[in-house]
Motif scaffolding. Sequence first.
Motif, PDB file in Angstrom:
ATOM      1  N   ASN A   1      -6.870  -3.715  -1.316  1.00  0.00           N
ATOM      2  CA  ASN A   1      -5.665  -4.375  -0.815  1.00  0.00           C
ATOM      3  C   ASN A   1      -5.173  -5.324  -1.899  1.00  0.00           C
ATOM      4  O   ASN A   1      -5.773  -6.382  -2.108  1.00  0.00           O
TER       5      ASN A   1
ATOM      6  N   PRO B   1      -5.288   3.084  -3.304  1.00  0.00           N
ATOM      7  CA  PRO B   1      -6.468   3.807  -2.794  1.00  0.00           C
ATOM      8  C   PRO B   1      -7.152   3.075  -1.657  1.00  0.00           C
ATOM      9  O   PRO B   1      -7.040   1.845  -1.525  1.00  0.00           O
ATOM     10  N   TRP B   2      -7.865   3.819  -0.836  1.00  0.00           N
ATOM     11  CA  TRP B   2      -8.593   3.248   0.296  1.00  0.00           C
ATOM     12  C   TRP B   2      -9.621   2.225  -0.196  1.00  0.00           C
ATOM     13  O   TRP B   2     -10.311   2.437  -1.177  1.00  0.00           O
ATOM     14  N   GLY B   3      -9.697   1.105   0.500  1.00  0.00           N
ATOM     15  CA  GLY B   3     -10.660   0.068   0.143  1.00  0.00           C
ATOM     16  C   GLY B   3     -10.105  -1.018  -0.744  1.00  0.00           C
ATOM     17  O   GLY B   3     -10.784  -2.001  -1.025  1.00  0.00           O
TER      18      GLY B   3
ATOM     19  N   THR C   1     -14.712   4.191  -4.048  1.00  0.00           N
ATOM     20  CA  THR C   1     -14.506   5.628  -4.215  1.00  0.00           C
ATOM     21  C   THR C   1     -15.633   6.459  -3.634  1.00  0.00           C
ATOM     22  O   THR C   1     -15.634   7.675  -3.737  1.00  0.00           O
TER      23      THR C   1
ATOM     24  N   LYS D   1       0.823  -1.210   0.000  1.00  0.00           N
ATOM     25  CA  LYS D   1       0.000   0.000   0.000  1.00  0.00           C
ATOM     26  C   LYS D   1       0.858   1.261   0.000  1.00  0.00           C
ATOM     27  O   LYS D   1       0.545   2.249  -0.673  1.00  0.00           O
TER      28      LYS D   1
END
Length: 210
Positions: free
Chosen positions: A34, A30-32, A107, A24
């Motif tokens: 992995n 980006p968030w969400g 998003t 990461k």
Amino acid sequence: MARMKFICDAERCIECNGCVTACKAEHDIPWGVNRRRVVTMNDGVAGEKSISVACMHCSDAPCMAVCPVNCFYRTDEGVVLHDKDICIGCGYCSYACPFGAPQFPSTGAFGLRGKMDKCTFCAGGPEENGSQAEFEKYGRNRLSEGKLPACAEMCSTKALLAGDGDVVADILRNRVLVRGKGSEVWGWGTAYGKPRDGQPAAGKPDEVKS
């Protein structure tokens, strides 16, 4: 030409999630999403095992087979990549992949769908190597710099191996031959040395005799 592969040694993985964090941080994921995650089997039960999972860059990749727009492609090194400019976000690859590698980025509050994202083996994408466009879409291209994926380099116990498939397979094979199997892996013999010529193991002679 080398065929790049991942192998995770379940006997060495300690579920530290260092590989997840390294991935990461290296690619500004980006968030969400992995690209790599650690899965623990029989959690809390004697004999539990953990393994680091990401795209395995299959020789016969199911994601490539089901993609209706053929956005997936394989490099000369055997790394399976995808072109986000072609991807339509249908999600077929996500359903086909047995490892859950392709993912939708979250998003918005309801997880709005966009272009699929997946592990790149730190090999970037179709853009020019090392370009800003490549980094923004796919992350850093470490392979073009002569480096291995960040997740494998960050693994503190060297459980996660990455590189030429034949080389990493030989490393794991040699480990298994040396450490044995079953109770021989993490047991009395490993901790105190195996008995030789009928002599008790070093460290606890009285208990060994009994």
